[in-house]
Design a protein around this motif. Structure first.
Motif, PDB file in Angstrom:
ATOM      1  N   LYS A   1     -10.424   1.468   2.957  1.00 56.93           N
ATOM      2  CA  LYS A   1      -9.927   2.806   3.253  1.00 56.93           C
ATOM      3  C   LYS A   1      -8.632   3.086   2.495  1.00 56.93           C
ATOM      4  CE  LYS A   1      -8.646   5.793   7.127  1.00 56.93           C
ATOM      5  NZ  LYS A   1      -8.455   5.881   8.599  1.00 56.93           N
ATOM      6  N   ALA A   2      -7.765   2.091   2.492  1.00 54.47           N
ATOM      7  CA  ALA A   2      -6.499   2.268   1.774  1.00 54.47           C
ATOM      8  C   ALA A   2      -6.739   2.419   0.273  1.00 54.47           C
ATOM      9  CB  ALA A   2      -5.574   1.077   2.045  1.00 54.47           C
TER      10      ALA A   2
ATOM     11  N   GLU B   1       1.417   4.078  -3.259  1.00 55.45           N
ATOM     12  CA  GLU B   1       1.096   5.505  -3.268  1.00 55.45           C
ATOM     13  C   GLU B   1       2.273   6.305  -3.824  1.00 55.45           C
ATOM     14  OE1 GLU B   1      -0.490   9.022  -0.223  1.00 55.45           O
ATOM     15  OE2 GLU B   1      -0.056   6.997   0.528  1.00 55.45           O
TER      16      GLU B   1
ATOM     17  N   GLU C   1       0.826  -1.218   0.000  1.00 54.96           N
ATOM     18  CA  GLU C   1       0.000   0.000   0.000  1.00 54.96           C
ATOM     19  C   GLU C   1       0.850   1.254   0.000  1.00 54.96           C
ATOM     20  OE1 GLU C   1      -2.842   2.420   3.115  1.00 54.96           O
ATOM     21  OE2 GLU C   1      -2.647   0.240   3.329  1.00 54.96           O
TER      22      GLU C   1
ATOM     23  N   GLN D   1      -9.415   3.695  -1.113  1.00 51.11           N
ATOM     24  CA  GLN D   1      -9.954   5.034  -1.350  1.00 51.11           C
ATOM     25  C   GLN D   1      -8.838   6.078  -1.318  1.00 51.11           C
ATOM     26  OE1 GLN D   1     -12.961   5.860  -2.269  1.00 51.11           O
ATOM     27  NE2 GLN D   1     -13.702   3.733  -2.181  1.00 51.11           N
ATOM     28  N   LYS D   2      -7.863   5.868  -0.460  1.00 46.75           N
ATOM     29  CA  LYS D   2      -6.745   6.805  -0.368  1.00 46.75           C
ATOM     30  C   LYS D   2      -5.921   6.812  -1.663  1.00 46.75           C
ATOM     31  CE  LYS D   2      -2.630   7.788   2.418  1.00 46.75           C
ATOM     32  NZ  LYS D   2      -1.779   7.315   3.556  1.00 46.75           N
TER      33      LYS D   2
END
Length: 943
Positions: free
Chosen positions: A926-927, A897, A893, A929-930
């Motif tokens: 959540k990750a 990014e 993750e 969506q980030k």
């Protein structure tokens, strides 16, 4: 049978075609009046008669002569039947009667026209006889007039000349008689002791004698203005010195030179005007010189200008030799004065200084008079009526005259320069506009076939560039160029001081050499053509010159250090230029543009003050050619949407500049437009349109690849020629205008090769079926549970597309040589598009497992392994683009990014799929969506 034979001999092919034209019938017996009457009285059935005529055998209408009797006898059967023979005879008689009646009808129908034509011929014959009599009488009278009038006229002219001479002689004799009688009268007055009267008479005699001497000396002085004779001038100067009138002589001399210039130009122009007018009307002699110049005809304009300059040259040469004489004698007088007495030295020095200043001042004055006379002549005729070669010849004469002026007095010829510059710019502006329209016509009719030139072709072999090989002064005639160049420059006055004239028109001023630039069928010999297509199967078969060509062409875009024999052999399948002679790629239109550039440079070389205008027009030729190539083969609205940067910002800027400054985008003129806008449109040229004969939509020809190669590489070749000419253009360009030249080369000429990418991208985008590959990839199951050892079928399909592309490329190379940089760009585009299509296919995946990602890697490695056997390009374009995308599936993750922010070359869709499909299995919502928000932040500036 006689009529049938006659019809046959007339060349008739068939009855319907032949009976309507009786003009060619020969040896046809014309029926008599009785026969006419009988034929006309017979009952006639037109349809039946026509059927009878149609039933006549074709052989009777043949032009070949044959024996009718023999022909009919040979047709008889072995066993004769009297009744059948009589029936056949009756049939022949009926056919003969039908033909005879038809002939009689046609003769009667045409008889009035025949009679009328015969009367016209008789009348014409009578008229010709009368005309012959008139011509005979006219010639006799002309001969009489010639003998009487010509001889009488010449006699009158001779007598008039004698009369003038005798009048002058009589005047001199009377003066001599008066002087002789004065001696007697003087003696008488002394005897009469009339001393005052004797002194008065003596003074009058001395004054009369002095006037006679000055008059004769002045006439003698005037003769040296056109033909300087050193002995004659020495005697005249000695006479003036004895009279103590050396300053007066110099004043008179300058007046005579001024008068000589006026009289010379007037007589030269008057002679041509009277010659071309066909009469000796005295009205021309009464005209002012300015008005007389307007009567010079275009045909006699150049010879008259040449003779005008030749005559003025003689006057200026006489002045030049006069100055030489004074310099020489001044030095001699100075030497003798230093050795002898100083008596009278001051006065002599004063006279010498006066003469020197007078002569130096006279240089500029005489040259100004010459300039004004020639300027008046130039303004008397509109030079725009002349053809280009004639106009160049006029410029060459004026340029030589300006060189004469510069050597004569050091003047820059401002008067002539300004006059000829205005006319030259106006002429060249109109000429250039016409040439641009012609260029548009050539481009719109160009089929982009190769113009076969020899491999050693050079623009210096063209007639238009011969002036560059001669390396001569632009204003010196080639015929007068010295055989050897010495270190010291020889002036025209030194060169032609004793003989010749720099303005002599050569009878044949064209180069004797003929152009030999075209090759036969693209090859310079049959042996070369045969060897060009052989296959090279061993090391010894590879020619050294092809190795050099290979290296040289590659250094055009991708330099290499060395190429081994093995490398050359392995690359022969993808080097599509090895089977062609390495001759330049250009078209007839390209050759025409190069010739135009040569003509433009001729004008610029002759008249350097207009160098900037000429170079500006030359740049427009290149601009329009470049814009046409882009419009025909490179314009595509979807180019920039690929994100590949196919068109550089410099190329886009150049194309926009050309479109705004040179291309007329309006279909028709706006009647409400301002005058300024209309003038601006006159400076522009409509955008060219590709010929309908050029087909760019066929896959078999790789979408017109041969035409695209010829067009694009001809532009590159044209750019190379401009680069070759840059030093010459830079040498003649005014210093204040050199930034324009530098900008033209850096922003326009250098961008020619950049057009390769967008033009060949269009071929690459259609040569491979990328859409079919996406469909095949969509059918692949990527969520497999085990490691696969076999690649997917879409890889084989894609490789087959590349193999077919390679075959088509080889077929095209048989028509036109494909340079290595071109083939490299084509392969690079195709591979780049294929790799990006692979990434797009991976981005369309809905479900994918770790084993599926391994399968992707297997497919891509298989593709690379097979592809490297088809092409020499290393490294494979966009290889990292695919591999990096596949490896991103394994990122965590946090790494993902950072990876998203660093790799902005991928589309939003590709990045989103990477997050949703591939990472969705091991990261929480959540990750995810980030990461999607990070993708959206990257995409926001693009929108």
């Amino acid at each position: 049978s006689i009529i049938q034979k006659s019809l046959m001999s007339s060349g008739l092919k068939s009855p319907p075609e032949s009976l309507s034209d009786l003009g060619a019938i020969e040896s046809l017996r014309v029926p008599g009046k009785e026969e006419f009457r009988e034929l006309r009285e017979q009952p006639s059935d037109p349809q039946a008669e026509q059927e009878l005529i149609n039933s006549i055998e074709q052989v009777y209408f043949s032009t070949d002569s044959f024996d009718i009797v023999k022909y009919e006898l040979e047709k008889l059967p072995p066993v004769l039947n009297l009744q059948e023979l009589e029936e056949y005879r009756d049939k022949l008689k009926q056919q003969q009667a039908a033909v005879s009646k038809k002939v009689a009808d046609l003769i009667l129908e045409k008889q009035p026209a025949y009679v009328k034509e015969l009367e016209r011929v008789t009348s014409l014959q009578t008229g010709l006889q009368l005309a012959a009599v008139i011509c005979t009488n006219g010639r006799r009278h002309l001969n009489i007039a010639k003998e009487g009038f010509t001889q009488a006229s010449l006699g009158l002219l001779a007598n008039q000349r004698k009369r003038q001479l005798l009048i002058g002689l009589l005047k001199s004799l009377r003066t001599i008689k008066t002087l002789q009688r004065t001696d007697v009268r003087l003696s008488e007055m002394l005897e009469e002791e009339d001393y005052p009267g004797a002194i008065q008479l003596c003074l009058e005699c001395q004054k009369a004698a002095s006037n006679i001497k000055i008059e004769q000396l002045d006439v003698a002085l005037s003769k040296i203005c056109k033909n300087f004779d050193i002995n004659h001038y020495t005697k005249v100067q000695q006479a003036y010195r004895l009279l103590g009138k050396t300053q007066t002589a110099m004043d008179q001399l300058h007046m005579h030179f001024t008068q000589a210039i006026h009289n010379t130009v007037f007589q030269v122009v008057l002679g041509y005007v009277e010659l071309c007018s066909g009469n000796t009307d005295t009205k021309f002699q009464k005209l002012q010189y300015k008005d007389l110049c307007t009567h010079v005809t275009p045909d006699s304009y150049i010879p008259c200008l040449a003779d005008l300059c030749k005559a003025l040259w003689e006057v200026m040469l006489s002045y030049y030799r006069t100055m030489e004489w004074h310099e020489k004698h001044d030095n001699e007088d100075t030497t003798s004065a230093s050795e002898g007495s100083n008596i009278g030295t001051e006065e002599t020095n004063f006279d010498r200084g006066y003469i020197k200043k007078k002569l130096e001042h006279g240089l500029t004055r005489i040259w100004q008079d010459v300039q004004l006379k020639v300027k008046t002549y130039l303004l008397g005729t509109d030079l725009s009526i002349f053809k280009y070669d004639d106009f160049i010849f006029v410029l060459d004469i004026i340029s030589r005259l300006m060189q004469v002026g510069e050597e004569f007095c050091g003047s820059k010829s401002e008067v002539l320069q300004e006059s000829i510059r205005k006319q030259s710019v106006n002429y060249f502006k109109n000429y250039h506009r016409t040439r641009l329209d012609e260029l548009r016509m050539f481009l719109e009719n160009e089929t982009w076939e190769l113009c076969p030139v020899k491999s050693n072709f050079s623009i210096l072999q063209l007639h238009e560039f011969k002036f560059m090989e001669q390396s001569r002064s632009p204003s010196v005639s080639p015929s007068k160029q010295p055989a050897s160049t010495s270190s010291k420059t020889v002036t025209l006055f030194e060169q032609y001081c004793s003989d010749g004239n720099p303005f002599e028109i050569q009878a044949n001023h064209k180069d004797e050499e003929t152009e030999d630039v075209l090759a036969s069928n693209g090859y310079e010999s049959d042996e070369q053509e045969k060897s060009a297509y052989q296959e090279y199967d061993s090391d010894s078969d590879v020619p050294e010159e092809l190795k050099r060509d290979y290296v040289d062409e590659q250094t055009g875009d991708a330099p290499v250090k060395s190429v081994s024999r093995e490398t050359l052999k392995s690359r022969k399948k993808s080097d599509y230029s090895l089977n062609k002679v390495n001759a330049p790629i250009l078209t007839n239109t390209t050759l025409n543009v190069i010739r135009l550039v040569g003509k433009y440079m001729q004008m610029m070389n002759i008249l350097k003050p207009i160098a900037f205008d000429v170079i500006h027009f030359m740049s427009q030729l290149f601009d329009y050619y470049l814009y046409a190539i882009y419009t025909f083969f490179g314009r595509n609205d979807s180019l920039e949407s690929t994100g590949l940067g196919l068109s550089s910002s410099r190329l886009r800027t150049t194309l926009n500049r050309i479109q705004e400054s040179l291309i007329d985008m309006e279909v028709s003129a706006d009647p409400t437009a301002t005058l300024t806008a209309a003038e601006e449109r006159k400076e522009k040229v409509p955008s060219p349109h590709l010929s309908h004969l050029v087909v760019l939509t066929s896959g078999d020809t790789l979408y017109g690849l041969a035409e695209r190669v010829v067009a694009t590489e001809s532009l590159v070749f044209l750019a190379e020629q401009f680069e070759f000419l840059q030093p010459h253009l830079d040498a003649v360009m005014p210093a204040v205008k050199k930034p324009f030249l530098q900008q033209f080369y850096s922003q326009t000429v250098s961008t020619a090769s950049e057009l390769r990418k967008p033009i060949y991208w269009i071929v690459a985008g259609k040569a491979i079926d990328y859409e079919q590959m996406l469909l095949l990839m969509a059918n692949v199951k990527w969520d497999v549970k085990e490691i696969m050892s076999q690649h997917n079928i879409y890889v084989d399909a894609l490789l087959k597309e590349f193999e077919q592309f390679n075959r088509r490329l080889n077929e095209v190379s048989k028509r036109v040589r494909i340079p290595l940089p071109v083939s490299n760009i084509l392969w690079e585009h195709c591979i780049r598009l294929a790799n990006r299509t692979i990434v797009e296919g991976y981005a369309n995946v809905k479900k994918c497992s770790n084993e599926g990602r391994a399968l992707m890697q297997l497919d891509f490695q298989q593709f690379l392994m097979k592809l490297e056997k088809l092409t020499d390009i290393r490294p494979i374009p966009d290889k990292e683009f695919v591999e990096t995308y596949i490896k991103a599936y394994y990122l965590t993750e946090n790494d993902m990014e950072r990876w998203i922010k660093e790799h902005r070359e991928y589309s939003t869709k590709q990045l989103t799929n990477l997050v949703n499909v591939c990472l969705g299995s091991h990261i929480n919502k959540k990750a995810r969506q980030k990461l999607l928000a990070a993708i959206d932040d990257i995409d926001r500036p693009k929108r």
